[in-house]
Design a protein around this motif. Structure first.
Motif, short mmCIF file in Angstrom:
data_model
loop_
_atom_site.label_atom_id
_atom_site.label_comp_id
_atom_site.label_asym_id
_atom_site.label_seq_id
_atom_site.Cartn_x
_atom_site.Cartn_y
_atom_site.Cartn_z
N ARG A 347 0.84 -1.21 0.00
CA ARG A 347 0.00 0.00 0.00
C ARG A 347 0.86 1.25 0.00
N ILE A 348 1.93 1.23 0.77
CA ILE A 348 2.80 2.42 0.85
C ILE A 348 3.49 2.67 -0.49
N ARG A 349 3.96 1.62 -1.12
CA ARG A 349 4.61 1.80 -2.42
C ARG A 349 3.63 2.27 -3.49
N LYS A 350 2.37 1.88 -3.34
CA LYS A 350 1.35 2.36 -4.27
C LYS A 350 1.15 3.87 -4.14
N HIS A 351 1.27 4.39 -2.92
CA HIS A 351 1.09 5.83 -2.67
C HIS A 351 2.42 6.49 -2.29
N PHE A 352 3.52 5.94 -2.77
CA PHE A 352 4.85 6.39 -2.32
C PHE A 352 5.04 7.89 -2.53
N ASP A 353 4.77 8.39 -3.73
CA ASP A 353 4.99 9.81 -4.03
C ASP A 353 4.12 10.70 -3.16
N ALA A 354 2.87 10.31 -2.94
CA ALA A 354 1.96 11.12 -2.12
C ALA A 354 2.40 11.14 -0.67
N ILE A 355 2.90 10.02 -0.16
CA ILE A 355 3.36 9.97 1.23
C ILE A 355 4.62 10.81 1.41
N ALA A 356 5.56 10.69 0.47
CA ALA A 356 6.79 11.46 0.57
C ALA A 356 6.53 12.96 0.39
N SER A 357 5.61 13.33 -0.50
CA SER A 357 5.30 14.74 -0.72
C SER A 357 4.72 15.39 0.52
N ALA A 358 3.94 14.65 1.30
CA ALA A 358 3.38 15.20 2.52
C ALA A 358 4.47 15.63 3.49
N VAL A 359 5.56 14.85 3.56
CA VAL A 359 6.68 15.21 4.44
C VAL A 359 7.50 16.34 3.84
N GLU A 360 7.74 16.30 2.55
CA GLU A 360 8.57 17.33 1.90
C GLU A 360 7.91 18.70 1.93
N LEU A 361 6.58 18.74 1.83
CA LEU A 361 5.87 20.01 1.85
C LEU A 361 5.33 20.37 3.23
N GLY A 362 5.39 19.44 4.18
CA GLY A 362 4.88 19.70 5.52
C GLY A 362 3.37 19.88 5.57
N LEU A 363 2.63 19.12 4.76
CA LEU A 363 1.18 19.25 4.68
C LEU A 363 0.50 17.99 5.19
N SER A 364 -0.66 18.18 5.75
CA SER A 364 -1.50 17.06 6.19
C SER A 364 -2.95 17.51 6.14
N ASN A 365 -3.84 16.56 6.40
CA ASN A 365 -5.27 16.88 6.42
C ASN A 365 -5.75 17.27 7.82
N SER A 366 -4.82 17.63 8.71
CA SER A 366 -5.21 18.01 10.07
C SER A 366 -6.11 19.24 10.07
N ARG A 367 -5.86 20.17 9.16
CA ARG A 367 -6.74 21.35 9.09
C ARG A 367 -8.15 20.94 8.68
N LEU A 368 -8.27 19.98 7.76
CA LEU A 368 -9.59 19.50 7.36
C LEU A 368 -10.28 18.77 8.50
N GLU A 369 -9.51 18.01 9.28
CA GLU A 369 -10.11 17.32 10.43
C GLU A 369 -10.61 18.33 11.46
N GLY A 370 -9.86 19.42 11.64
CA GLY A 370 -10.34 20.47 12.54
C GLY A 370 -11.61 21.12 12.03
N ILE A 371 -11.69 21.32 10.72
CA ILE A 371 -12.90 21.89 10.12
C ILE A 371 -14.08 20.94 10.31
N ASN A 372 -13.85 19.65 10.13
CA ASN A 372 -14.91 18.67 10.34
C ASN A 372 -15.42 18.70 11.78
N ALA A 373 -14.50 18.87 12.74
CA ALA A 373 -14.92 18.97 14.14
C ALA A 373 -15.80 20.20 14.36
N LYS A 374 -15.48 21.30 13.71
CA LYS A 374 -16.30 22.51 13.84
C LYS A 374 -17.66 22.33 13.18
N ILE A 375 -17.70 21.58 12.07
CA ILE A 375 -18.99 21.30 11.43
C ILE A 375 -19.86 20.45 12.36
#
Length: 414
Positions: A347-375
């Motif tokens: 599974r990780i190798r299938k999404h290898f570029d997406a997983i590595a890009s999250a670390v290289e750009l310092g991005l995650s869906n934590s902001r979206l999870e916070g928005i969902n909590a507010k909703i």
């Protein structure tokens, strides 16, 4: 001082002055007269010609315990832009409204902070009026400009009703604002966002999403130049599933600490917490349990160690070394001879570029999870929403970056 002069100074209504004041059983009724003969269509077109007129009343802000109503003659005009007969737009109220703009702005400001029932009781109006006002204010403030300057976005879904009813939420990572609410969890709902974005899709540099294939396929097709980032929470969740499956397979067979024989239920719970919790949250007692696992159940301890090494990938690894570290981790996971980790590596190798890009750009869906909590908070505050349009309007009002100017705030030129 005349009564009309006093009310003119208090109200400061744009485009009109007070002509008469009446104290009635329902409250104070203030008659208005126009300052100009030019009539304005809701589309902005202006003319002097007019058809028939009617007397109309608008609810205004209360004076103490008295309700206040504004009355004025409203004309119908033949709009040269709309090419049809329309009712003119008055400067103190929004189109098709029976409340003044000041009253509606106060309602919207309160709706951002409390439930609609409390607002209706405080301002002595109906619950339905509050609902219509929120929709009208949001329609005025939310326009196509909110989709400008989108460079880093995130997408996630949230369930709003039983029966697997979902909304698709798109947010801007740079501002934290919700820029799009899709009324479904499907590829079509996500494609509607890109249709509205139009040529501005070329400016999108990165997008964060979860492991769902619904949004990823659309993103790869519509923004091929943007970097796709897979949310770290879901990747660590996959590793936790491996640890959990290994624990269930090994739990009946290992002793804990110095105790021999079958462990008690409490000791099992402690061992489960030790292998599931982060290393930084463990105390000496849990470290003793892990040391016992290393001696008597090496496979479970190795599963925990690989999980912690994957967590280090997001915590302490230099972004420049992210791809090399992830390759090394995959090799180590394959050598562990734990079948569940073999599946995880696939599974990780299938999404290898997406997983590595999250670390290289310092991005995650934590902001979206916070928005969902507010909703969720918006839903609980309103005791649920039967109308999806009403829920969408509240999401935009509270999370779309709408700033309401109160009637008591200082105004330019005041």
């Amino acid at each position: 001082m005349r009564v009309t002069t006093a009310f003119n100074r208090v109200l400061k209504l744009p485009g009109a002055w007070v002509d008469q004041v009446s104290f009635t059983d329902v409250g104070i009724v203030i008659g208005l007269r126009r300052r100009t003969r030019l009539l304005t269509c809701p589309c902005g077109w202006r003319t002097r010609s007019r058809y028939d007129s009617s007397r109309r009343r608008w609810r205004h802000l209360d004076f103490g315990a008295c309700k206040v109503f504004l009355e004025a003659d409203v004309y119908r005009i033949d709009c040269g832009a709309c090419l049809r007969v329309r009712t003119e737009q008055v400067p103190w109220a929004r189109p098709n409204a029976r409340h003044t703009s000041d009253f509606e702005d106060l309602v919207a400001w309160l709706a951002q902070r409390m439930d609609k029932t409390a607002v209706s009781r405080l301002l002595r109006c109906s619950w339905e009026a509050v609902d219509h006002i929120v929709t009208r204010v949001v329609a005025e403030h939310i326009d196509d400009n909110r989709l400008n300057d989108l460079f880093r976005i995130g997408v996630d879904e949230i369930s709003y009703r039983r029966g697997r009813r979902f909304l698709t939420i798109v947010a801007d990572h740079d501002t934290g604002r919700v820029v799009w609410v899709g009324k479904d969890r499907s590829q079509k709902a996500f494609e509607e966002f890109f249709d509205a974005l139009g040529e501005r899709t070329a400016a999108v540099e990165a997008i964060t999403l979860d492991g769902s294939s619904i949004f990823k396929s659309v993103a790869e097709q519509r923004i091929p130049r943007a970097r796709i980032c897979l949310d770290p929470f879901h990747v660590i969740g996959w590793a936790n599933e491996v640890v959990e499956s290994t624990y269930r397979a090994e739990a009946p067979h290992f002793p804990i600490g110095d105790r021999q024989g079958r462990p008690s239920r409490r000791e099992w719970r402690r061992a489960r917490y030790a292998v599931r919790a982060g290393a930084e949250r463990l105390d000496e007692r849990h470290q003793t349990i892990l040391n016992g696992l290393r001696r008597h159940s090496y496979r479970l301890w190795r599963a925990w160690e690989l999980k912690e090494q994957l967590r280090d990938f997001y915590r302490i690894i230099d972004p420049a070394d992210a791809r090399a570290y992830l390759n090394q981790w995959c090799t180590a996971a394959l050598r562990s001879r734990i079948p569940a980790y073999h599946t995880l590596v696939g599974r990780i190798r299938k999404h290898f570029d997406a997983i590595a890009s999250a670390v290289e750009l310092g991005l995650s869906n934590s902001r979206l999870e916070g928005i969902n909590a507010k909703i969720r908070l918006i839903q609980r505050r309103g005791y649920g929403f039967r109308d999806l349009d009403a829920l969408t309007a509240m999401i935009y009002l509270c999370l779309g970056g709408i700033t309401i100017t109160l009637p008591t705030d200082p105004r330019p030129g005041a």
